[in-house]
Design a protein around this motif. Sequence first.
Motif, PDB file in Angstrom:
ATOM      1  N   TRP A   1       0.874  -1.171   0.000  1.00  0.00           N
ATOM      2  CA  TRP A   1       0.000   0.000   0.000  1.00  0.00           C
ATOM      3  C   TRP A   1       0.918   1.230   0.000  1.00  0.00           C
ATOM      4  O   TRP A   1       1.950   1.227   0.665  1.00  0.00           O
ATOM      5  CB  TRP A   1      -0.855   0.019   1.264  1.00  0.00           C
ATOM      6  CG  TRP A   1      -1.994  -0.949   1.241  1.00  0.00           C
ATOM      7  CD1 TRP A   1      -1.951  -2.261   1.592  1.00  0.00           C
ATOM      8  CD2 TRP A   1      -3.340  -0.688   0.841  1.00  0.00           C
ATOM      9  NE1 TRP A   1      -3.191  -2.835   1.441  1.00  0.00           N
ATOM     10  CE2 TRP A   1      -4.074  -1.890   0.975  1.00  0.00           C
ATOM     11  CE3 TRP A   1      -4.023   0.446   0.380  1.00  0.00           C
ATOM     12  CZ2 TRP A   1      -5.419  -1.992   0.665  1.00  0.00           C
ATOM     13  CZ3 TRP A   1      -5.373   0.345   0.076  1.00  0.00           C
ATOM     14  CH2 TRP A   1      -6.055  -0.860   0.214  1.00  0.00           C
TER      15      TRP A   1
ATOM     16  N   ASP B   1       1.186   5.634   0.227  1.00  0.00           N
ATOM     17  CA  ASP B   1       0.514   6.871   0.657  1.00  0.00           C
ATOM     18  C   ASP B   1       0.958   7.986  -0.285  1.00  0.00           C
ATOM     19  O   ASP B   1       2.115   8.423  -0.249  1.00  0.00           O
ATOM     20  CB  ASP B   1       0.929   7.155   2.111  1.00  0.00           C
ATOM     21  CG  ASP B   1       0.360   8.462   2.638  1.00  0.00           C
ATOM     22  OD1 ASP B   1      -0.252   9.222   1.852  1.00  0.00           O
ATOM     23  OD2 ASP B   1       0.540   8.735   3.839  1.00  0.00           O
TER      24      ASP B   1
ATOM     25  N   SER C   1      -0.847   1.236  11.440  1.00  0.00           N
ATOM     26  CA  SER C   1      -1.969   1.939  10.807  1.00  0.00           C
ATOM     27  C   SER C   1      -1.920   3.425  11.141  1.00  0.00           C
ATOM     28  O   SER C   1      -2.121   4.274  10.269  1.00  0.00           O
ATOM     29  CB  SER C   1      -3.299   1.362  11.289  1.00  0.00           C
ATOM     30  OG  SER C   1      -3.332  -0.002  11.038  1.00  0.00           O
TER      31      SER C   1
ATOM     32  N   TYR D   1       3.237   0.499   3.109  1.00  0.00           N
ATOM     33  CA  TYR D   1       2.828  -0.402   4.186  1.00  0.00           C
ATOM     34  C   TYR D   1       2.459  -1.739   3.542  1.00  0.00           C
ATOM     35  O   TYR D   1       1.512  -1.820   2.754  1.00  0.00           O
ATOM     36  CB  TYR D   1       1.617   0.215   4.919  1.00  0.00           C
ATOM     37  CG  TYR D   1       1.040  -0.582   6.063  1.00  0.00           C
ATOM     38  CD1 TYR D   1       1.744  -1.620   6.684  1.00  0.00           C
ATOM     39  CD2 TYR D   1      -0.223  -0.279   6.562  1.00  0.00           C
ATOM     40  CE1 TYR D   1       1.189  -2.333   7.741  1.00  0.00           C
ATOM     41  CE2 TYR D   1      -0.785  -0.981   7.625  1.00  0.00           C
ATOM     42  CZ  TYR D   1      -0.070  -2.014   8.201  1.00  0.00           C
ATOM     43  OH  TYR D   1      -0.608  -2.714   9.243  1.00  0.00           O
TER      44      TYR D   1
ATOM     45  N   ARG E   1      -5.672  -7.061   1.812  1.00  0.00           N
ATOM     46  CA  ARG E   1      -6.885  -6.263   1.585  1.00  0.00           C
ATOM     47  C   ARG E   1      -7.460  -5.771   2.908  1.00  0.00           C
ATOM     48  O   ARG E   1      -8.208  -4.789   2.952  1.00  0.00           O
ATOM     49  CB  ARG E   1      -7.910  -7.127   0.829  1.00  0.00           C
ATOM     50  CG  ARG E   1      -9.099  -6.355   0.344  1.00  0.00           C
ATOM     51  CD  ARG E   1      -9.900  -7.093  -0.705  1.00  0.00           C
ATOM     52  NE  ARG E   1     -11.084  -6.334  -1.052  1.00  0.00           N
ATOM     53  CZ  ARG E   1     -12.306  -6.612  -0.625  1.00  0.00           C
ATOM     54  NH1 ARG E   1     -12.510  -7.661   0.149  1.00  0.00           N
ATOM     55  NH2 ARG E   1     -13.329  -5.860  -0.960  1.00  0.00           N
TER      56      ARG E   1
ATOM     57  N   VAL F   1      -6.148  -4.069   5.025  1.00  0.00           N
ATOM     58  CA  VAL F   1      -5.691  -2.702   5.370  1.00  0.00           C
ATOM     59  C   VAL F   1      -6.814  -1.687   5.131  1.00  0.00           C
ATOM     60  O   VAL F   1      -6.863  -0.644   5.777  1.00  0.00           O
ATOM     61  CB  VAL F   1      -4.414  -2.345   4.558  1.00  0.00           C
ATOM     62  CG1 VAL F   1      -4.007  -0.898   4.774  1.00  0.00           C
ATOM     63  CG2 VAL F   1      -3.263  -3.269   4.949  1.00  0.00           C
ATOM     64  N   ILE F   2      -7.731  -2.027   4.205  1.00  0.00           N
ATOM     65  CA  ILE F   2      -8.843  -1.090   3.911  1.00  0.00           C
ATOM     66  C   ILE F   2      -9.570  -0.689   5.196  1.00  0.00           C
ATOM     67  O   ILE F   2      -9.890   0.484   5.405  1.00  0.00           O
ATOM     68  CB  ILE F   2      -9.853  -1.720   2.919  1.00  0.00           C
ATOM     69  CG1 ILE F   2      -9.189  -1.930   1.558  1.00  0.00           C
ATOM     70  CG2 ILE F   2     -11.095  -0.845   2.763  1.00  0.00           C
ATOM     71  CD1 ILE F   2     -10.056  -2.656   0.535  1.00  0.00           C
TER      72      ILE F   2
ATOM     73  N   LEU G   1      -7.722   1.982   6.895  1.00  0.00           N
ATOM     74  CA  LEU G   1      -7.742   3.254   6.169  1.00  0.00           C
ATOM     75  C   LEU G   1      -9.081   3.978   6.312  1.00  0.00           C
ATOM     76  O   LEU G   1      -9.123   5.199   6.343  1.00  0.00           O
ATOM     77  CB  LEU G   1      -7.445   3.021   4.681  1.00  0.00           C
ATOM     78  CG  LEU G   1      -6.052   2.442   4.373  1.00  0.00           C
ATOM     79  CD1 LEU G   1      -5.901   2.238   2.869  1.00  0.00           C
ATOM     80  CD2 LEU G   1      -4.944   3.352   4.893  1.00  0.00           C
TER      81      LEU G   1
ATOM     82  N   TYR H   1      -4.650   6.680  -0.897  1.00  0.00           N
ATOM     83  CA  TYR H   1      -3.900   5.415  -0.852  1.00  0.00           C
ATOM     84  C   TYR H   1      -4.216   4.529  -2.051  1.00  0.00           C
ATOM     85  O   TYR H   1      -5.340   4.519  -2.550  1.00  0.00           O
ATOM     86  CB  TYR H   1      -4.237   4.662   0.443  1.00  0.00           C
ATOM     87  CG  TYR H   1      -3.917   5.467   1.684  1.00  0.00           C
ATOM     88  CD1 TYR H   1      -2.637   5.445   2.226  1.00  0.00           C
ATOM     89  CD2 TYR H   1      -4.887   6.264   2.284  1.00  0.00           C
ATOM     90  CE1 TYR H   1      -2.340   6.203   3.357  1.00  0.00           C
ATOM     91  CE2 TYR H   1      -4.592   7.026   3.411  1.00  0.00           C
ATOM     92  CZ  TYR H   1      -3.321   6.989   3.940  1.00  0.00           C
ATOM     93  OH  TYR H   1      -3.014   7.734   5.043  1.00  0.00           O
ATOM     94  N   ASP H   2      -3.213   3.799  -2.460  1.00  0.00           N
ATOM     95  CA  ASP H   2      -3.391   2.858  -3.575  1.00  0.00           C
ATOM     96  C   ASP H   2      -2.432   1.681  -3.342  1.00  0.00           C
ATOM     97  O   ASP H   2      -1.668   1.680  -2.366  1.00  0.00           O
ATOM     98  CB  ASP H   2      -3.088   3.563  -4.904  1.00  0.00           C
ATOM     99  CG  ASP H   2      -3.733   2.843  -6.090  1.00  0.00           C
ATOM    100  OD1 ASP H   2      -4.322   1.758  -5.893  1.00  0.00           O
ATOM    101  OD2 ASP H   2      -3.629   3.371  -7.216  1.00  0.00           O
ATOM    102  N   ILE H   3      -2.502   0.708  -4.216  1.00  0.00           N
ATOM    103  CA  ILE H   3      -1.633  -0.466  -4.027  1.00  0.00           C
ATOM    104  C   ILE H   3      -0.804  -0.786  -5.268  1.00  0.00           C
ATOM    105  O   ILE H   3      -1.160  -0.423  -6.383  1.00  0.00           O
ATOM    106  CB  ILE H   3      -2.459  -1.724  -3.651  1.00  0.00           C
ATOM    107  CG1 ILE H   3      -3.522  -2.043  -4.712  1.00  0.00           C
ATOM    108  CG2 ILE H   3      -3.092  -1.563  -2.293  1.00  0.00           C
ATOM    109  CD1 ILE H   3      -4.158  -3.412  -4.538  1.00  0.00           C
TER     110      ILE H   3
ATOM    111  N   PRO I   1      -9.112  -0.286  -3.630  1.00  0.00           N
ATOM    112  CA  PRO I   1      -8.399   0.916  -4.092  1.00  0.00           C
ATOM    113  C   PRO I   1      -8.423   0.993  -5.622  1.00  0.00           C
ATOM    114  O   PRO I   1      -8.902   0.055  -6.267  1.00  0.00           O
ATOM    115  CB  PRO I   1      -6.983   0.698  -3.566  1.00  0.00           C
ATOM    116  CG  PRO I   1      -6.839  -0.783  -3.482  1.00  0.00           C
ATOM    117  CD  PRO I   1      -8.175  -1.314  -3.114  1.00  0.00           C
TER     118      PRO I   1
END
Lengths: 308, 428
Positions: free
Chosen positions: B158, B160, B265, B276, B280, B282-283, B286, B295-297, B368
């Motif tokens: 992930w 930022d 986090s 990071y 999935r 992590v959503i 966020l 944020y994107d991956i 994302p």
Amino acid sequence: MAILTEARPQVARRAKGVRNRDGWWAAFFLGPQLTLLAVFLVFPLGFAVVLAFMRWDGLGQKEWVGLDNFAAQLSDPEFGLAVWNTVKLALLTAPFGLALALLIAVALNSVKGGGFYRVLYFMPVVTSSVAVALMWQIILAGDEHGVLNASLERWFGITGPDWLGDPGWVIVAIAVVTIWSSLGLNVVIFLAGLQTIPPQIVEAARMDGAGSLRIFRSVTLPLLSPTIFFSTVVAVISSFQAFDQIYVLVNPKYNDGARTIVYQVYELGFQDFQFGMSSAAALILLVLTLLVTLVQFAAQKRLVHYDT
Amino acid sequence: MKRALAILGVLALATTACSGSGGGNVPGTSGGQGQVTVRWSTWGSAEDLKLYEKFTDDFHKRHPGIRLKLESVADYEDYHPKLLAQLTSKTAPDVFFVGDDYIGKFVSAGVITPLDDQLSGPESKSKPEDFFEGIYGGAKRDGKIYGVPNDTNPEVLWFDKQALKDAGITEDPAALHEAKQWTMAKYLEMNAKLKTAGKAGSIFWNWYGSTYSMINGFGGKVWDGGKFVATTDAKSREALQTLAKGYQDKTFLSADTLPDSNGPSTQFLKHKVGFYAGGRWVIDSLKKGGELDNYDIVPFPSQTGEPMPGAVAASYLSINKDTKLPKEAFTFLTEFVGKDGQLLRLKGGGAVPSVKGAEQVVLEDKYPAHAQTFLDVRDTGFANYAEEVSVPGLTAAINEHLMKVWTGKVGFDEGMTELQKLVESKLG
């Protein structure tokens, strides 16, 4: 005389009948306990002893390996570290914890309405060890949010260590928590011991001109020595068996400073599935505990006074 | 007479006390009205377990003769010891989850039913080929399937956008990946820039997913021909040394050692770190920060920019070999892991389906922006190596030892020598 002679067989028969009935009742009441003891203590202990000489993963075939498991553990640096940490914990908790409990017990013994304080001191004993560990986790957190470190910083300008993260400090932190949680029980035991000291002896010493300190040193301590001895043995054994609080407070997997023998036993058995090795470590702990207790019993002959 | 009555009374009480709740301890039990109860177990928090409620309700409606009884353990670390004890004492549930680091052991021990015939049979709603080959991991041995991946979590990076911008990084990692320019050199360069800007480059959890993904990214190998080569293979060693150096100069942070109050986090949400590594799930973290678009991956980088296989966390659903309800147990298993089952229970969750055809779970929210990456990594990725998972505790021991290297408690060369010895001793 004749009457007595005739009566004797009847008395004997009655006595025998009573003994038989007593035997049945004894078996009835003791049976369940003895069965439970055999099933949950004697059998597992025997099984663990046999298992210590085997390689077994809990599911597959058992393989006899003789003393290999003991040799592997005794030459494993991690086990050495676990033994050292366990000894350090016992050395920190037993003397300091008992001294503190004794001081509090002596103070409470002379205070009127000490019941309230007894309840206060006893509360940690009846609190779940997991809850205790979680509470201390908040107090001992190593960052600025830890209650202890924040207080040290604010009041004394001292930056405290990472109590639970630093391998050098973690055993001290665990000792503090252990002392705190066992304090109440030790206080109650000492209070009971103090109350068995005949007041006339204390009074006689006072009349002879002894001050409070002298009475404590020459009367209270010697007469309390059997209680102190009992508490010391129990405290050392408890330190050797420490696990639950440590496991919740600090996962020893990530902090070698908190690795104790019981954690080693748990990890080998229930994380690595090496039950033979785990049993060997547990047996070494048993032998170590027995040795230390024997030393304590040897020392008591010189230090403990059973006469009043 | 009185005594006899008293004894009878005590015996009656004891019998009642011991009778429990109708044999609930043995696999497969019969309930009232012709119903049978299939016991199944997994780990997870109360929140995680809530996700199964819809599936269970739906299953009960379609199969009135089968009741599902979930027996859960909150903590993953406590789950397998309990399952092992149940298997040893023949009281294990009919169907159970197994973690990817334990499945190999249970397969070796022969306590799990091979599923090939049933999975290929007419009753199956989850054919063997419906699942991606790489994620079977230790659940497949000698061509036989012993556990079906119930869902997955591919390890991705992930990033930022705000943190990268603050560090003067103008390139977008996901765009670089699409242009096949997402290289290890570029990734490390971005980490260095983040460090110079007073931030951390990346946060990793200390597990095989991120460590082995980095090794793969450097073009190295972890296992080769049944041997652990991560400490001897030159490229793997370079990867591990890069990680060790990065951890020690704080370019990389270990999520395991961060305090709870300022965990990974929080650091990521406060723009204190650029990347990071996570799945999935992590959503969920966020969402708490409220800046989702920031944020994107992107997958882990490779040396050449070409996509490479990444690590995929998986767990498996297996059937107890001693179950008394093999048919009903399979009905539950195949529906649980099948497409419809995964669509039902993964909606709104933090996992990625393990079965082909349920991709909408990941794509429908369009978050994302590069959500497709989860699926790409899953489709080509790998679960933990079979050699490693066949030894319980080996992965944990490797991670534990590597933590000593990351934190500098052991020097790198010494740490590698010790790690090799440790693995060899565990392999026996």
